[in-house]
Design a protein around this motif. Structure first.
Motif, PDB file in Angstrom:
ATOM      1  N   LEU A   1      20.138  22.660  81.585  1.00 35.16           N
ATOM      2  CA  LEU A   1      20.854  22.807  80.751  1.00 35.16           C
ATOM      3  C   LEU A   1      21.562  23.784  81.371  1.00 35.16           C
ATOM      4  O   LEU A   1      22.704  24.659  80.962  1.00 35.16           O
TER       5      LEU A   1
ATOM      6  N   ARG B   1      21.604  22.107  66.763  1.00 34.64           N
ATOM      7  CA  ARG B   1      22.914  22.297  67.816  1.00 34.64           C
ATOM      8  C   ARG B   1      22.838  23.869  68.050  1.00 34.64           C
ATOM      9  O   ARG B   1      22.632  25.131  67.201  1.00 34.64           O
TER      10      ARG B   1
ATOM     11  N   ASN C   1      24.784  16.957  75.896  1.00 28.69           N
ATOM     12  CA  ASN C   1      25.223  17.924  76.299  1.00 28.69           C
ATOM     13  C   ASN C   1      26.144  17.813  75.801  1.00 28.69           C
ATOM     14  O   ASN C   1      26.765  17.792  74.576  1.00 28.69           O
TER      15      ASN C   1
ATOM     16  N   LEU D   1      18.328  15.135  73.907  1.00 29.32           N
ATOM     17  CA  LEU D   1      18.718  16.152  74.085  1.00 29.32           C
ATOM     18  C   LEU D   1      20.144  15.675  74.833  1.00 29.32           C
ATOM     19  O   LEU D   1      20.340  14.756  75.365  1.00 29.32           O
TER      20      LEU D   1
ATOM     21  N   ASP E   1      23.878  23.493  82.985  1.00 29.62           N
ATOM     22  CA  ASP E   1      25.409  22.620  83.136  1.00 29.62           C
ATOM     23  C   ASP E   1      26.309  23.155  83.413  1.00 29.62           C
ATOM     24  O   ASP E   1      27.210  23.565  83.477  1.00 29.62           O
TER      25      ASP E   1
ATOM     26  N   TRP F   1      25.335  22.417  72.945  1.00 31.48           N
ATOM     27  CA  TRP F   1      23.962  21.140  73.246  1.00 31.48           C
ATOM     28  C   TRP F   1      23.595  20.996  71.733  1.00 31.48           C
ATOM     29  O   TRP F   1      23.581  21.827  70.754  1.00 31.48           O
TER      30      TRP F   1
END
Length: 244
Positions: free
Chosen positions: A217, A143, A158, A156, A219, A147
């Protein structure tokens, strides 16, 4: 049951198709060879392919368009064949999710080595992802910044627990960064970790892959600085990594 990986070769040059098919079959690979996108779509539904060798210069439909179609169908690894002058197309192909490339003319043994490396990274021929030895440290979930990386399943999640699709190359790049969090990794180091070869002076594959990974990544902009660029150095994952 067939245990040899099934490779799809897409190249409009019959001589190259025949040469590669004979050579790869001698090295325990099953091969289907086609000349264009139309034939690719015809054989795709029943082929159960573990890797595609794709020439970017195809008649009627470009290799880039076909790569987009392949990516819409599957995360199957793609090794692109390009001409020396096709740097822009090569970069676009990598952005689409191709796992490696080889410039023409090339030695078939070099292609075989690339195919084996990509299949190995994809998880022992992709069709049998749980039958290969798991490298040390890859059995536990990890972690970072909310993530979760699940090495056993090569996926992976989110912060909301939703899976974010990664190509084989993207997953391996992220794993290399996560395993060495807060350490600067140069392009040469990353290329050596991922491909087992030294980077050429104009090799932009790592930069392209990092760019793709960053977009996934970010987000919504909340993790824009998760993968940092170190001027004159390389890249670093700026996060604390803990067992999940």
């Amino acid at each position: 049951m067939e245990t040899h990986p099934h490779i799809l070769i897409v190249d409009d040059d019959r001589e190259i198709r025949d040469l590669l098919a004979r050579f790869l079959e001698k090295h325990q690979l099953r091969v289907t060879a086609v000349r264009d996108g139309r034939e690719t779509r015809r054989v795709w539904p029943t082929g159960h392919f573990q890797l595609v060798v794709l020439d970017l210069m195809l008649p009627t439909e470009s290799g880039l368009d076909l790569a987009r179609w392949l990516r819409s169908q599957s995360d199957v690894p793609i090794v692109m064949l390009t001409a020396m002058a096709e740097e822009t197309d090569r970069i676009i192909g990598l952005e689409l999710g191709a796992d490696d490339y080889l410039t023409k003319p090339f030695n078939p043994r070099e292609l075989l080595a690339r195919i084996r490396a990509v299949l190995r990274r994809a998880g022992d021929h992709a069709a049998h992802p749980h039958q290969h030895g798991t490298p040390r440290g890859e059995s536990r979930n990890l972690r970072f910044a909310g993530w979760t990386l699940e090495p056993a399943r090569r996926r992976l999640l989110n912060p909301a627990g939703v899976e974010v699709p990664l190509t084989g190359g993207e997953y391996d790049l992220l794993m290399a960064l996560v395993e060495r969090a807060n350490r600067v990794l140069t392009r040469d180091m990353l290329l050596d970790l991922l491909r087992g070869r030294q980077a050429g002076p104009f090799d932009r594959a790592i930069d392209v892959a990092i760019s793709r990974l960053r977009r996934k990544l970010e987000d919504g902009g909340r993790n824009a600085q998760l993968i940092k660029t170190v001027r004159g150095g390389g890249y670093v994952l700026a996060a604390t990594v803990e067992p999940a």
